[in-house]
Design an enzyme around this catalytic site. Structure first.
Site, short mmCIF file in Angstrom:
data_model
loop_
_atom_site.label_atom_id
_atom_site.label_comp_id
_atom_site.label_asym_id
_atom_site.label_seq_id
_atom_site.Cartn_x
_atom_site.Cartn_y
_atom_site.Cartn_z
N ASP A 199 0.85 6.80 -1.76
CA ASP A 199 0.49 5.59 -2.49
C ASP A 199 1.45 5.41 -3.65
OD1 ASP A 199 -1.77 4.61 -1.10
OD2 ASP A 199 -3.01 6.16 -2.00
N ASP A 257 -8.30 2.71 4.93
CA ASP A 257 -8.07 3.55 3.76
C ASP A 257 -9.12 3.27 2.69
OD1 ASP A 257 -7.10 4.99 1.62
OD2 ASP A 257 -5.22 3.87 1.42
#
Length: 220
Positions: free
Chosen positions: A31, A172
């Site tokens: 991320d 996610d």
């Protein structure tokens, strides 16, 4: 179903990555947050590029950033398989997807929980993956949103109706042994962070996600 594991980038990146490298997890989910698209900010690319020192796993990169084109060029230099950025940017979408493909990588678009899936339609020909956020992006440890099971099914139907059933669907946010059964029949990849990396046994948690809740309860 494949598993992509997020590591805790707020601490020494080597801690989780070394452990994950000894598992059979399919991807390392990276991320990257610029502090603009979302309020949180991740480690700099200068630090994140050292991932190669700790793992040989392929990377699944999720860009939560405003200026994605230069970031695509940077992350393409790593052991990356997927680069995904957000459809909500509303700019550089087609250019970004084509740029990812120009490096021989797989291109994805991420979509927030409240965004209408129809906004993906113009880009389906350029997509290898759609990353469905089952929490609001930018902060780890959130709970899975209850309406996401129906949303994922709607997305699968949306893709099939357009002859795009081969696009990988990834989810996610809030994925754990209690929520995996809500998504495992309709997704190809699950992304899980704290559920894996805050445990003592990373491989056991990965196995639970692959097997689902039922197999875990049966002791398989």
């Amino acid at each position: 179903m494949k598993v992509s594991a997020s590591f805790l980038s707020s601490r020494d990146i080597g801690i989780d990555l070394k452990k994950l490298n000894f598992t059979d997890v399919d991807y390392i989910h990276v991320d990257y947050m610029d502090g603009k698209f979302v309020s949180s900010k991740s480690l700099s690319f200068r630090k994140l590029k050292k991932i190669y020192k700790y793992t040989s796993k392929r990377l699944d990169v999720h860009l939560m950033a405003v200026d994605v084109l230069p970031l695509i060029r940077k992350f393409a230099s790593l052991n990356t398989e997927f680069i995904t950025f957000h459809v909500e940017l509303g700019k550089d979408i087609e250019a970004g997807l084509k740029l990812i493909h120009s490096y021989g990588l797989k291109a994805g678009l991420a979509i927030k929980p409240g965004t209408d899936i129809s906004v993906l339609a113009p880009y389906l020909d350029f997509l290898d993956m759609i990353l469905v956020m089952s929490v609001e992006p930018g902060k780890g440890g959130q709970s899975f949103l209850s309406f996401m099971e129906a949303r994922l099914m709607d997305l699968k139907i949306f893709l099939l109706e357009r002859g795009k059933g081969d696009i990988i669907v990834s989810v996610d946010g809030g994925i754990n042994e209690g929520t995996i059964h809500q998504v495992k029949e309709v997704v190809d990849v699950v992304v899980s962070g704290s559920y894996i990396t805050e445990s003592r046994n990373f491989q056991e948690r990965i196995d639970i996600l692959r097997g689902g809740l039922e197999n875990h309860e049966k002791g398989y």
